[in-house]
Design a protein around this motif. Structure first.
Motif, PDB file in Angstrom:
ATOM      1  N   GLY A 130       2.031   1.472   7.392  1.00 37.62           N
ATOM      2  CA  GLY A 130       0.778   1.918   7.094  1.00 37.62           C
ATOM      3  C   GLY A 130      -0.546   1.174   7.088  1.00 37.62           C
ATOM      4  O   GLY A 130      -0.310  -0.168   7.581  1.00 37.62           O
ATOM      5  N   ARG A 131      -1.441   1.440   6.726  1.00 38.35           N
ATOM      6  CA  ARG A 131      -2.679   0.535   6.584  1.00 38.35           C
ATOM      7  C   ARG A 131      -2.670  -0.271   5.583  1.00 38.35           C
ATOM      8  O   ARG A 131      -2.587  -0.052   4.441  1.00 38.35           O
ATOM      9  CB  ARG A 131      -4.021   1.390   6.635  1.00 38.35           C
ATOM     10  N   VAL A 132      -2.819  -1.532   6.024  1.00 38.86           N
ATOM     11  CA  VAL A 132      -2.762  -2.562   4.823  1.00 38.86           C
ATOM     12  C   VAL A 132      -3.888  -2.653   4.179  1.00 38.86           C
ATOM     13  O   VAL A 132      -4.926  -2.847   4.810  1.00 38.86           O
ATOM     14  CB  VAL A 132      -2.331  -4.077   5.427  1.00 38.86           C
ATOM     15  N   THR A 133      -3.783  -2.705   2.836  1.00 38.06           N
ATOM     16  CA  THR A 133      -5.130  -2.739   1.730  1.00 38.06           C
ATOM     17  C   THR A 133      -4.956  -4.078   0.769  1.00 38.06           C
ATOM     18  O   THR A 133      -5.911  -4.421   0.640  1.00 38.06           O
ATOM     19  CB  THR A 133      -5.246  -1.644   0.991  1.00 38.06           C
ATOM     20  N   SER A 134      -4.001  -4.829   1.065  1.00 39.11           N
ATOM     21  CA  SER A 134      -3.640  -5.843   0.427  1.00 39.11           C
ATOM     22  C   SER A 134      -2.741  -6.799   0.831  1.00 39.11           C
ATOM     23  O   SER A 134      -1.629  -6.277   1.384  1.00 39.11           O
ATOM     24  CB  SER A 134      -3.387  -5.607  -1.188  1.00 39.11           C
ATOM     25  N   HIS A 147      -1.578   1.792   2.817  1.00 43.76           N
ATOM     26  CA  HIS A 147      -1.747   3.121   2.341  1.00 43.76           C
ATOM     27  C   HIS A 147      -1.552   3.895   3.605  1.00 43.76           C
ATOM     28  O   HIS A 147      -1.798   3.512   4.666  1.00 43.76           O
ATOM     29  CB  HIS A 147      -3.149   2.908   2.155  1.00 43.76           C
ATOM     30  N   THR A 148      -1.140   5.110   3.309  1.00 43.30           N
ATOM     31  CA  THR A 148      -0.911   6.173   4.277  1.00 43.30           C
ATOM     32  C   THR A 148      -1.584   7.441   3.748  1.00 43.30           C
ATOM     33  O   THR A 148      -1.224   7.456   2.758  1.00 43.30           O
ATOM     34  CB  THR A 148       0.591   6.385   4.741  1.00 43.30           C
ATOM     35  N   LYS A 149      -2.312   8.070   4.463  1.00 42.73           N
ATOM     36  CA  LYS A 149      -3.301   9.298   4.200  1.00 42.73           C
ATOM     37  C   LYS A 149      -2.289  10.217   3.432  1.00 42.73           C
ATOM     38  O   LYS A 149      -1.250  10.434   4.049  1.00 42.73           O
ATOM     39  CB  LYS A 149      -3.955   9.869   5.267  1.00 42.73           C
ATOM     40  N   GLY A 150      -2.428  10.747   2.299  1.00 41.69           N
ATOM     41  CA  GLY A 150      -1.836  11.709   1.728  1.00 41.69           C
ATOM     42  C   GLY A 150      -0.521  11.294   0.797  1.00 41.69           C
ATOM     43  O   GLY A 150       0.223  11.967   0.296  1.00 41.69           O
TER      44      GLY A 150
END
Length: 170
Positions: A130-134, A147-150
Protein backbone atom coordinates in the motif's frame (compact mmCIF):
# COMPACT_ATOMS: atom_id res chain seq x y z
CA UNK A 1 11.05 7.32 18.35
CA UNK A 2 11.26 9.82 21.18
CA UNK A 3 8.41 11.81 19.63
CA UNK A 4 6.21 8.69 19.70
CA UNK A 5 6.88 8.29 23.42
CA UNK A 6 5.98 11.94 24.03
CA UNK A 7 2.81 11.56 21.96
CA UNK A 8 1.83 8.45 23.92
CA UNK A 9 2.42 10.25 27.23
CA UNK A 10 0.37 13.27 26.16
CA UNK A 11 -2.41 11.01 24.92
CA UNK A 12 -2.47 9.00 28.16
CA UNK A 13 -2.54 12.16 30.26
CA UNK A 14 -5.35 13.63 28.20
CA UNK A 15 -7.40 10.44 28.48
CA UNK A 16 -6.80 10.28 32.22
CA UNK A 17 -8.53 13.62 32.66
CA UNK A 18 -11.33 12.76 30.28
CA UNK A 19 -10.07 14.66 27.26
CA UNK A 20 -10.69 12.12 24.54
CA UNK A 21 -10.98 14.77 21.84
CA UNK A 22 -7.81 16.43 23.10
CA UNK A 23 -5.97 13.11 23.02
CA UNK A 24 -6.98 12.44 19.46
CA UNK A 25 -5.92 15.91 18.40
CA UNK A 26 -2.64 15.73 20.32
CA UNK A 27 -1.64 12.41 18.80
CA UNK A 28 -1.01 14.02 15.42
CA UNK A 29 -1.44 10.57 13.89
CA UNK A 30 -3.89 11.57 11.22
CA UNK A 31 -2.12 9.83 8.34
CA UNK A 32 -5.42 8.46 7.02
CA UNK A 33 -6.72 12.00 6.47
CA UNK A 34 -3.51 13.26 4.85
CA UNK A 35 -2.81 10.21 2.66
CA UNK A 36 -5.43 10.80 -0.08
CA UNK A 37 -4.32 14.40 -0.72
CA UNK A 38 -0.59 13.58 -0.76
CA UNK A 39 0.87 13.44 -4.25
CA UNK A 40 4.46 13.07 -3.03
CA UNK A 41 5.50 9.57 -1.99
CA UNK A 42 7.59 8.78 1.06
CA UNK A 43 10.57 8.06 -1.23
CA UNK A 44 10.21 11.44 -2.93
CA UNK A 45 9.89 13.23 0.42
CA UNK A 46 13.05 11.52 1.68
CA UNK A 47 14.92 12.52 -1.49
CA UNK A 48 13.82 16.15 -1.11
CA UNK A 49 14.81 16.20 2.57
CA UNK A 50 18.26 14.73 1.87
CA UNK A 51 18.86 17.22 -0.93
CA UNK A 52 18.10 20.02 1.55
CA UNK A 53 19.85 18.45 4.55
CA UNK A 54 22.56 15.89 3.74
CA UNK A 55 22.86 12.91 6.03
CA UNK A 56 20.97 9.68 6.63
CA UNK A 57 17.17 9.59 6.68
CA UNK A 58 16.04 7.60 9.71
CA UNK A 59 12.30 8.26 9.55
CA UNK A 60 9.59 9.83 7.45
CA UNK A 61 5.99 10.36 8.47
CA UNK A 62 3.03 11.89 6.72
CA UNK A 63 1.41 14.08 9.35
CA UNK A 64 -1.65 16.26 9.35
CA UNK A 65 -1.22 18.53 12.34
CA UNK A 66 -1.78 22.18 13.24
CA UNK A 67 0.74 23.24 10.57
CA UNK A 68 -1.18 21.37 7.84
CA UNK A 69 -0.30 18.15 6.10
CA UNK A 70 3.41 17.55 5.57
CA UNK A 71 6.01 14.84 5.37
CA UNK A 72 8.26 15.07 8.42
CA UNK A 73 11.62 13.50 7.62
CA UNK A 74 14.23 13.03 10.34
CA UNK A 75 17.80 13.21 9.10
CA UNK A 76 20.90 12.33 11.08
CA UNK A 77 23.77 14.48 9.79
CA UNK A 78 27.34 13.15 9.61
CA UNK A 79 28.21 15.18 12.75
CA UNK A 80 25.30 13.46 14.60
CA UNK A 81 23.15 16.59 14.50
CA UNK A 82 19.50 15.61 14.26
CA UNK A 83 17.37 17.53 11.73
CA UNK A 84 13.62 17.54 11.16
CA UNK A 85 12.71 18.47 7.61
CA UNK A 86 9.12 19.31 6.57
CA UNK A 87 8.26 18.51 2.97
CA UNK A 88 5.09 19.62 1.19
CA UNK A 89 3.04 16.48 0.39
CA UNK A 90 1.61 17.94 -2.81
CA UNK A 91 4.52 19.75 -4.47
CA UNK A 92 7.50 18.10 -2.78
CA UNK A 93 9.21 21.35 -1.80
CA UNK A 94 10.96 21.64 1.54
CA UNK A 95 8.91 23.93 3.78
CA UNK A 96 11.62 24.21 6.41
CA UNK A 97 14.03 22.35 8.58
CA UNK A 98 15.52 22.75 11.99
CA UNK A 99 18.17 21.11 14.11
CA UNK A 100 16.60 19.16 16.92
CA UNK A 101 18.04 18.23 20.31
CA UNK A 102 17.69 14.51 19.86
CA UNK A 103 19.75 12.49 22.31
CA UNK A 104 19.47 9.06 20.70
CA UNK A 105 21.97 9.67 17.87
CA UNK A 106 24.26 7.01 19.39
CA UNK A 107 21.43 4.44 19.34
CA UNK A 108 20.53 5.32 15.75
CA UNK A 109 24.17 5.10 14.61
CA UNK A 110 24.38 1.64 16.26
CA UNK A 111 21.19 0.52 14.49
CA UNK A 112 22.48 1.89 11.17
CA UNK A 113 25.61 -0.27 11.48
CA UNK A 114 23.38 -3.35 11.29
CA UNK A 115 21.36 -2.31 8.26
CA UNK A 116 22.13 -2.49 4.59
CA UNK A 117 18.75 -0.96 3.64
CA UNK A 118 18.17 2.77 3.46
CA UNK A 119 14.89 4.37 4.46
CA UNK A 120 14.04 4.69 0.76
CA UNK A 121 14.65 0.97 0.19
CA UNK A 122 12.47 0.14 3.20
CA UNK A 123 9.72 2.34 1.73
CA UNK A 124 10.00 0.56 -1.60
CA UNK A 125 9.69 -2.84 0.10
CA UNK A 126 6.62 -1.76 2.10
CA UNK A 127 5.03 -0.13 -0.96
CA UNK A 128 4.05 -3.60 -2.14
CA UNK A 129 1.37 -3.50 0.59
CA UNK A 130 0.00 0.00 0.00
CA UNK A 131 0.91 3.67 0.13
CA UNK A 132 3.59 4.17 2.78
CA UNK A 133 2.64 6.87 5.28
CA UNK A 134 5.43 6.25 7.77
CA UNK A 135 8.82 4.57 8.02
CA UNK A 136 11.06 4.57 11.08
CA UNK A 137 14.31 2.80 11.97
CA UNK A 138 14.01 0.73 15.11
CA UNK A 139 16.74 -1.33 16.77
CA UNK A 140 15.94 -4.49 14.82
CA UNK A 141 13.94 -3.41 11.76
CA UNK A 142 12.48 -0.62 9.71
CA UNK A 143 8.89 -0.10 10.86
CA UNK A 144 6.51 0.97 8.10
CA UNK A 145 2.84 1.89 7.99
CA UNK A 146 0.81 1.56 4.81
CA UNK A 147 -2.54 2.98 3.83
CA UNK A 148 -4.85 1.43 1.26
CA UNK A 149 -8.08 3.23 0.35
CA UNK A 150 -11.03 1.85 2.25
CA UNK A 151 -8.91 -0.16 4.68
CA UNK A 152 -7.35 0.60 8.05
CA UNK A 153 -3.67 1.42 8.23
CA UNK A 154 -1.37 -1.61 8.41
CA UNK A 155 1.97 -1.87 10.21
CA UNK A 156 4.92 -3.80 8.80
CA UNK A 157 8.46 -4.71 9.78
CA UNK A 158 11.05 -4.53 7.02
CA UNK A 159 14.18 -6.60 7.67
CA UNK A 160 17.15 -4.22 7.73
CA UNK A 161 19.31 -6.51 5.59
CA UNK A 162 17.04 -8.53 3.31
CA UNK A 163 14.08 -6.18 2.92
CA UNK A 164 11.73 -9.04 3.83
CA UNK A 165 8.34 -7.75 4.90
CA UNK A 166 6.38 -9.18 7.84
CA UNK A 167 3.24 -7.97 9.58
CA UNK A 168 3.90 -6.07 12.82
CA UNK A 169 1.59 -7.76 15.30
CA UNK A 170 2.30 -5.35 18.19
Amino acid sequence: MKRNIVIAAVTAAALAVGGTATALAASGDDDDAAAPSAKVTASEAIAAALKDTPGTAVSAELDDDEGGAAWEVDVLAPDDTWHSVRVDPVGGKVRGSYADDEDDAVEIRAALKHTTLTATEAVEAASAKGRVTSVDLDDAAWEAETHTKGEPEHEWLVDTRSGKLTADDD
